[in-house]
Design a protein around this motif. Structure first.
Motif, PDB file in Angstrom:
ATOM      1  N   GLU A 197       5.387  12.180 -10.125  1.00  0.00           N
ATOM      2  CA  GLU A 197       4.839  11.659  -8.877  1.00  0.00           C
ATOM      3  C   GLU A 197       5.907  10.934  -8.065  1.00  0.00           C
ATOM      4  O   GLU A 197       6.724  10.187  -8.604  1.00  0.00           O
ATOM      5  CB  GLU A 197       3.700  10.696  -9.210  1.00  0.00           C
ATOM      6  CG  GLU A 197       3.064  10.008  -8.032  1.00  0.00           C
ATOM      7  CD  GLU A 197       2.028   9.007  -8.477  1.00  0.00           C
ATOM      8  OE1 GLU A 197       0.870   9.427  -8.705  1.00  0.00           O
ATOM      9  OE2 GLU A 197       2.369   7.814  -8.629  1.00  0.00           O
ATOM     10  N   LEU A 198       5.866  11.149  -6.765  1.00  0.00           N
ATOM     11  CA  LEU A 198       6.722  10.436  -5.827  1.00  0.00           C
ATOM     12  C   LEU A 198       5.832   9.532  -4.977  1.00  0.00           C
ATOM     13  O   LEU A 198       4.815   9.969  -4.436  1.00  0.00           O
ATOM     14  CB  LEU A 198       7.463  11.424  -4.930  1.00  0.00           C
ATOM     15  CG  LEU A 198       8.346  10.825  -3.819  1.00  0.00           C
ATOM     16  CD1 LEU A 198       9.527  10.080  -4.429  1.00  0.00           C
ATOM     17  CD2 LEU A 198       8.838  11.926  -2.884  1.00  0.00           C
ATOM     18  N   ARG A 199       6.219   8.245  -4.869  1.00  0.00           N
ATOM     19  CA  ARG A 199       5.406   7.274  -4.119  1.00  0.00           C
ATOM     20  C   ARG A 199       6.258   6.546  -3.086  1.00  0.00           C
ATOM     21  O   ARG A 199       7.345   6.061  -3.382  1.00  0.00           O
ATOM     22  CB  ARG A 199       4.795   6.245  -5.069  1.00  0.00           C
ATOM     23  CG  ARG A 199       3.927   5.185  -4.365  1.00  0.00           C
ATOM     24  CD  ARG A 199       3.344   4.218  -5.377  1.00  0.00           C
ATOM     25  NE  ARG A 199       2.409   3.284  -4.773  1.00  0.00           N
ATOM     26  CZ  ARG A 199       2.737   2.055  -4.365  1.00  0.00           C
ATOM     27  NH1 ARG A 199       3.992   1.637  -4.493  1.00  0.00           N
ATOM     28  NH2 ARG A 199       1.837   1.257  -3.839  1.00  0.00           N
ATOM     29  N   VAL A 200       5.726   6.485  -1.873  1.00  0.00           N
ATOM     30  CA  VAL A 200       6.336   5.701  -0.800  1.00  0.00           C
ATOM     31  C   VAL A 200       5.364   4.577  -0.466  1.00  0.00           C
ATOM     32  O   VAL A 200       4.167   4.815  -0.269  1.00  0.00           O
ATOM     33  CB  VAL A 200       6.595   6.557   0.457  1.00  0.00           C
ATOM     34  CG1 VAL A 200       7.179   5.710   1.571  1.00  0.00           C
ATOM     35  CG2 VAL A 200       7.511   7.717   0.123  1.00  0.00           C
ATOM     36  N   ALA A 201       5.859   3.336  -0.425  1.00  0.00           N
ATOM     37  CA  ALA A 201       4.993   2.191  -0.214  1.00  0.00           C
ATOM     38  C   ALA A 201       5.489   1.304   0.915  1.00  0.00           C
ATOM     39  O   ALA A 201       6.680   1.260   1.201  1.00  0.00           O
ATOM     40  CB  ALA A 201       4.871   1.387  -1.502  1.00  0.00           C
ATOM     41  N   TYR A 202       4.539   0.585   1.509  1.00  0.00           N
ATOM     42  CA  TYR A 202       4.862  -0.390   2.556  1.00  0.00           C
ATOM     43  C   TYR A 202       4.336  -1.753   2.111  1.00  0.00           C
ATOM     44  O   TYR A 202       3.172  -1.903   1.766  1.00  0.00           O
ATOM     45  CB  TYR A 202       4.222  -0.001   3.883  1.00  0.00           C
ATOM     46  CG  TYR A 202       4.497  -0.994   4.996  1.00  0.00           C
ATOM     47  CD1 TYR A 202       5.721  -0.974   5.667  1.00  0.00           C
ATOM     48  CD2 TYR A 202       3.553  -1.945   5.337  1.00  0.00           C
ATOM     49  CE1 TYR A 202       5.980  -1.890   6.673  1.00  0.00           C
ATOM     50  CE2 TYR A 202       3.813  -2.869   6.355  1.00  0.00           C
ATOM     51  CZ  TYR A 202       5.039  -2.826   7.010  1.00  0.00           C
ATOM     52  OH  TYR A 202       5.299  -3.742   7.995  1.00  0.00           O
ATOM     53  N   LYS A 203       5.221  -2.730   2.093  1.00  0.00           N
ATOM     54  CA  LYS A 203       4.863  -4.076   1.657  1.00  0.00           C
ATOM     55  C   LYS A 203       4.260  -4.859   2.820  1.00  0.00           C
ATOM     56  O   LYS A 203       4.926  -5.126   3.816  1.00  0.00           O
ATOM     57  CB  LYS A 203       6.104  -4.783   1.114  1.00  0.00           C
ATOM     58  CG  LYS A 203       5.800  -6.067   0.332  1.00  0.00           C
ATOM     59  CD  LYS A 203       7.071  -6.555  -0.321  1.00  0.00           C
ATOM     60  CE  LYS A 203       6.814  -7.725  -1.227  1.00  0.00           C
ATOM     61  NZ  LYS A 203       8.052  -8.198  -1.878  1.00  0.00           N
ATOM     62  N   VAL A 228       0.870  -1.176   0.000  1.00  0.00           N
ATOM     63  CA  VAL A 228       0.000   0.000   0.000  1.00  0.00           C
ATOM     64  C   VAL A 228       0.908   1.226   0.000  1.00  0.00           C
ATOM     65  O   VAL A 228       1.980   1.220   0.616  1.00  0.00           O
ATOM     66  CB  VAL A 228      -0.947   0.021   1.213  1.00  0.00           C
ATOM     67  CG1 VAL A 228      -1.953  -1.099   1.117  1.00  0.00           C
ATOM     68  CG2 VAL A 228      -0.169  -0.085   2.517  1.00  0.00           C
ATOM     69  N   GLY A 229       0.485   2.257  -0.726  1.00  0.00           N
ATOM     70  CA  GLY A 229       1.366   3.409  -0.874  1.00  0.00           C
ATOM     71  C   GLY A 229       0.668   4.741  -0.762  1.00  0.00           C
ATOM     72  O   GLY A 229      -0.557   4.849  -0.908  1.00  0.00           O
ATOM     73  N   LEU A 230       1.458   5.763  -0.509  1.00  0.00           N
ATOM     74  CA  LEU A 230       1.040   7.155  -0.518  1.00  0.00           C
ATOM     75  C   LEU A 230       1.843   7.864  -1.599  1.00  0.00           C
ATOM     76  O   LEU A 230       3.052   7.653  -1.725  1.00  0.00           O
ATOM     77  CB  LEU A 230       1.281   7.821   0.834  1.00  0.00           C
ATOM     78  CG  LEU A 230       0.502   7.272   2.025  1.00  0.00           C
ATOM     79  CD1 LEU A 230       0.977   7.946   3.309  1.00  0.00           C
ATOM     80  CD2 LEU A 230      -0.996   7.491   1.833  1.00  0.00           C
ATOM     81  N   SER A 231       1.184   8.718  -2.383  1.00  0.00           N
ATOM     82  CA  SER A 231       1.874   9.413  -3.468  1.00  0.00           C
ATOM     83  C   SER A 231       1.522  10.888  -3.463  1.00  0.00           C
ATOM     84  O   SER A 231       0.495  11.303  -2.928  1.00  0.00           O
ATOM     85  CB  SER A 231       1.508   8.792  -4.824  1.00  0.00           C
ATOM     86  OG  SER A 231       0.118   8.907  -5.072  1.00  0.00           O
ATOM     87  N   TYR A 232       2.397  11.654  -4.089  1.00  0.00           N
ATOM     88  CA  TYR A 232       2.151  13.086  -4.243  1.00  0.00           C
ATOM     89  C   TYR A 232       2.767  13.534  -5.571  1.00  0.00           C
ATOM     90  O   TYR A 232       3.918  13.208  -5.874  1.00  0.00           O
ATOM     91  CB  TYR A 232       2.769  13.885  -3.097  1.00  0.00           C
ATOM     92  CG  TYR A 232       2.579  15.370  -3.253  1.00  0.00           C
ATOM     93  CD1 TYR A 232       1.316  15.939  -3.166  1.00  0.00           C
ATOM     94  CD2 TYR A 232       3.658  16.196  -3.531  1.00  0.00           C
ATOM     95  CE1 TYR A 232       1.128  17.300  -3.328  1.00  0.00           C
ATOM     96  CE2 TYR A 232       3.480  17.564  -3.692  1.00  0.00           C
ATOM     97  CZ  TYR A 232       2.213  18.105  -3.585  1.00  0.00           C
ATOM     98  OH  TYR A 232       2.039  19.456  -3.754  1.00  0.00           O
ATOM     99  N   GLY A 233       1.964  14.245  -6.373  1.00  0.00           N
ATOM    100  CA  GLY A 233       2.454  14.711  -7.671  1.00  0.00           C
ATOM    101  C   GLY A 233       1.487  15.697  -8.289  1.00  0.00           C
ATOM    102  O   GLY A 233       0.631  16.264  -7.601  1.00  0.00           O
ATOM    103  N   LEU A 234       1.578  15.874  -9.601  1.00  0.00           N
ATOM    104  CA  LEU A 234       0.731  16.830 -10.302  1.00  0.00           C
ATOM    105  C   LEU A 234      -0.704  16.341 -10.487  1.00  0.00           C
ATOM    106  O   LEU A 234      -1.556  17.086 -10.953  1.00  0.00           O
ATOM    107  CB  LEU A 234       1.347  17.173 -11.659  1.00  0.00           C
ATOM    108  CG  LEU A 234       2.684  17.923 -11.600  1.00  0.00           C
ATOM    109  CD1 LEU A 234       3.196  18.221 -13.002  1.00  0.00           C
ATOM    110  CD2 LEU A 234       2.549  19.216 -10.815  1.00  0.00           C
ATOM    111  N   THR A 235      -0.971  15.084 -10.144  1.00  0.00           N
ATOM    112  CA  THR A 235      -2.355  14.613 -10.107  1.00  0.00           C
ATOM    113  C   THR A 235      -2.914  14.673  -8.688  1.00  0.00           C
ATOM    114  O   THR A 235      -4.046  14.264  -8.453  1.00  0.00           O
ATOM    115  CB  THR A 235      -2.466  13.167 -10.630  1.00  0.00           C
ATOM    116  OG1 THR A 235      -1.614  12.317  -9.863  1.00  0.00           O
ATOM    117  CG2 THR A 235      -2.081  13.091 -12.098  1.00  0.00           C
ATOM    118  N   GLY A 236      -2.111  15.173  -7.748  1.00  0.00           N
ATOM    119  CA  GLY A 236      -2.576  15.368  -6.383  1.00  0.00           C
ATOM    120  C   GLY A 236      -2.014  14.358  -5.404  1.00  0.00           C
ATOM    121  O   GLY A 236      -1.081  13.613  -5.703  1.00  0.00           O
TER     122      GLY A 236
END
Length: 283
Positions: free
Chosen positions: A275-281, A45-53
């Motif tokens: 977009e930058l995404r940080v995820a946890y497996k 599951v991940g959290l992202s932030y970029g130009l799509t929000g």
């Protein structure tokens, strides 16, 4: 007594070291199992932030080189206010200038408009990692959701009845005398936003609801040997040529061809995304 305590402490230190070594060996073994390829056998599951929000998503493998990622992203900004020019001053035809509705509209030079950017989408992406041991990948899929990228409205609600009345006179004049006078309203680049019967400006910049996406990325959405992973993605959402529409879905035609906002919209057929995404497996 002190000698006995020192001996006991020494034994506790040795026992603690053995426990850490055993735990580390167990975690290392789990990480190896954690990295096995398979179909739907891992989930992050991940959290992202970029130009799509801001976004939240989940990713799973469907092949040893292919990952599927699904989620939601979006942003909504506060009102951006500006003064728009009233186009009634462009009317100089004697017969029309004498009309009361035209006279009233020409008494107001500018009107404050508020622009509210708003953009949200669900998305489903497939990511191909062509090089098994390298973090580079290609991504493609669909974004689907918001059609209204920005919304224009007057800040003084129901106060633009004079613009509606004046525009009705222009329409009557064009129909009666077969002239081609531009509508009366508020100018935005090459466009004129007309007021509705309630005395409001209600205009949206509209795009396609379904937006194909292609991109490239670097990083991992499913970590190989760790729980946490990081990835950067860059691509384009193909949302069609944006258009301005009234609240009754009537498209507003531009008075220009290849200049100003009209020219910008003609090539803005895709929205860029970084977009930058940080995820946890999870497993």
């Amino acid at each position: 007594m002190i000698k006995v305590m020192k001996h006991d402490i020494h034994r506790l230190v040795i026992l603690f070291a053995i426990m850490i070594t055993a735990t580390g060996a167990k975690a290392q073994k789990a990480d190896k199992l954690h990295a096995e390829d398979g179909l739907f056998n891992h989930l992050s599951v991940g959290l992202s932030y970029g130009l799509t929000g801001f976004g939240v998503d989940a990713a799973m493998p469907v092949h040893k080189l292919v990952t599927v990622r699904a989620g939601f992203s979006g942003w909504s900004l506060g009102d951006i206010k500006f003064k728009a020019i009233n186009t009634s001053s462009d009317i100089t035809q004697i017969d029309m200038v004498e009309e009361d509705a035209i006279k009233r509209s020409q008494m107001v030079d500018k009107v404050e408009l508020a622009v509210k950017p708003n953009f949200w989408n669900f998305y489903l992406l497939g990511e191909v990692h062509p090089f098994k041991n390298q973090p580079f990948y290609f991504s493609a899929g669909l974004f689907f959701g918001s059609q209204n990228f920005v919304h224009f409205r007057n800040t003084n609600e129901n106060a633009l009845g004079f613009l509606y009345d004046a525009n009705q006179k222009v329409e009557d004049y064009n129909r009666l005398y077969r002239t081609n006078y531009q509508p009366i309203g508020l100018k935005f680049g090459d466009y004129v936003f007309t007021a509705d019967e309630n005395g409001n400006i209600d205009v949206r910049m509209k795009t396609n609801a379904v937006k194909p996406y292609i991109g490239v990325g670097f990083g991992q959405h499913l970590a190989k040997t760790h729980r946490v992973s990081l990835a950067v993605d860059a691509g384009l959402l193909f949302w069609g040529t944006p258009k301005f529409v009234l609240n009754n879905e009537t498209e507003i035609k531009s008075s220009g061809k290849n200049s100003g906002i009209t020219g910008a919209l003609s090539w803005l057929k895709a929205w860029p995304n970084i977009e930058l995404r940080v995820a946890y497996k999870i497993f």
